[in-house]
Design an enzyme around this catalytic site. Structure first.
Site, short mmCIF file in Angstrom:
data_model
loop_
_atom_site.label_atom_id
_atom_site.label_comp_id
_atom_site.label_asym_id
_atom_site.label_seq_id
_atom_site.Cartn_x
_atom_site.Cartn_y
_atom_site.Cartn_z
CD GLU A 1 -26.28 -7.06 -2.76
OE1 GLU A 1 -26.71 -7.82 -3.65
OE2 GLU A 1 -25.08 -6.87 -2.52
CG ASP A 2 -27.92 -2.43 -4.10
OD1 ASP A 2 -27.23 -2.96 -3.21
OD2 ASP A 2 -27.64 -2.47 -5.30
#
Ligand code: MN
Length: 403
Positions: A95-96
């Site tokens: 996600e990051d």
């Protein structure tokens, strides 16, 4: 946002702190094989590299967050399996950061990649200001489709717990949103999984951030009430301890206090002042029982206590003969203590206590080696069944979560 990077207290550099956090994690799983340890180290290195240079709102390096989540999974949920730890360490990388799912699949395996994928996709779809049935249904579906492995949900819970513990650095509106999601979704989920300690902490933290004034007020009153009640409960415990000493059973006794949030919600639900909600004292007797003797020992303790203080029959709860659906086992009785005060007495063995505090994951510990993977599979299956139960509509499921 750029933030200054002050070294943490004690003059430790962040690098040292990260190393220590990783060592602490490994120490929490002493029984693991060399191979598992190597894989966990590879996951840590991957996450550490990927999050390098990124800081949390609090200013600390990002990697301390996945390390903390992994530690919660092991230490507080009792889920000491390498797959859970690896996925907890990797839970934010897709996600990051630039890392793609494929890379995780290549460096680890399909299973780990699918759990990380689930963790990436599982965002809360509910507008918590208006939990209507459609939204609740969506939420349940999401959990069911994404969590092909229930570890997704457990790691997500650990993630949320750590975020709540470090919520202070957030902007107020964001804080409110996170706090209400926690109260409506995550705390009830923790309850359903039998993770009582985590449930209580989530509720208290959410309450603290969403209604700080009420939280402080109850906390203060609770402190005073506990001081007043201390002598009473000590005397009560002393009497019981002496009576139990003659039985030859091994035991210890704790005094129990209601959580701040549970007091608040009862005040609201029943429209009562603090003084009338905080009326019952509670203690817990934990027995070191031999296998096969657990039920008999608990009932023996019940008999001894009933011989001293009159029990209130309608307050007897026997979750030993028939455990709760989430595997909670315990014997609860409320007795008429000295000076007409009621005291709730919980009687259970140390095994039951661990299951009550850490949830079904603790069962695992009590299985013979080799049965472990089977047990986890079975447990996961049971949790999924509960979520799927067609007799419950989604809103009821949520409500039941929230009981
Ligand atoms: Mn996270």
């Amino acid at each position: 946002m750029t933030l200054p990077s002050p070294p943490p207290d004690g003059g430790l550099t962040y690098e040292t702190e990260v190393k220590r956090a990783f060592q602490r994690l490994l120490r929490a799983m002493p029984g693991i094989s060399r191979n598992d340890k190597q894989n966990i180290r590879r996951a840590f290195d991957m996450a550490n590299q990927a999050h390098m240079g990124v800081r949390r709102k609090s200013g600390e390096p990002y990697i301390l967050h996945p390390l903390a989540v992994a530690y919660i999974v092991v230490k507080e949920m009792g889920l000491v399996d390498p797959v859970s730890v690896i996925c907890a360490l990797l839970h934010d990388v897709v996600e990051d950061t630039d890392i793609l799912l494929d890379e995780i699949r290549r460096k680890f395996d399909n299973h780990i990649a699918s759990i990380v994928d689930g963790l990436t996709k599982i965002t809360t779809p509910i507008d918590v200001d208006r939990v209507d049935s459609e939204q609740a249904e969506n939420f349940r579906k999401l959990f069911l489709t994404i969590s092909s492995d229930i570890r997704v949900v457990l790691i997500k819970l650990a993630d949320r717990l750590h975020n709540m513990r470090t919520l202070g650095a957030m902007k107020p509106e964001k804080m409110l949103k996170i706090a209400s999601e926690t109260l409506y979704i995550y705390a009830p989920l923790a309850h359903r999984f039998g993770l009582y300690e985590i449930k209580i902490e989530l509720e208290d933290l959410a309450f603290k951030y969403s209604q700080p004034r009420q939280y402080d007020e109850i906390q203060q009153k609770l402190k005073e009430a506990q001081m007043d009640g201390k002598r009473y409960i000590q005397a009560f415990i002393h009497t019981i301890r002496q009576a139990l000493a003659t039985t030859g059973l091994k035991f210890h006794i704790l005094s129990r206090y209601k959580s701040i949030y549970s007091i608040y919600s009862k005040m609201i639900r029943k429209n009562l002042p603090f003084e009338e909600v905080y009326d019952i004292y509670a203690i817990r007797i934990i027995l070191e029982s031999r296998e096969g003797r657990e039920g008999a020992d608990c009932w023996q303790v019940y008999g001894v206590i009933s011989g001293i203080y009159r029990p209130i029959p309608k307050r007897l709860r026997d979750w030993i003969t028939v455990p709760k659906e989430n595997h909670y086992e315990s014997l609860h009785t409320t007795v008429q203590g000295p000076r007409g005060k009621q005291v709730e007495v919980q009687i259970r063995t140390s095994r039951m206590d661990e299951i009550a505090e850490k949830g079904v994951a603790a069962h695992w510990k009590y299985k013979e080696n080799g049965e472990e993977e089977d047990f986890l599979t079975e447990w996961i299956g049971q949790l999924r069944e509960t979520l799927k139960d067609p007799d419950l509509n989604a809103l009821e499921t949520l409500r039941e979560f929230r009981e």
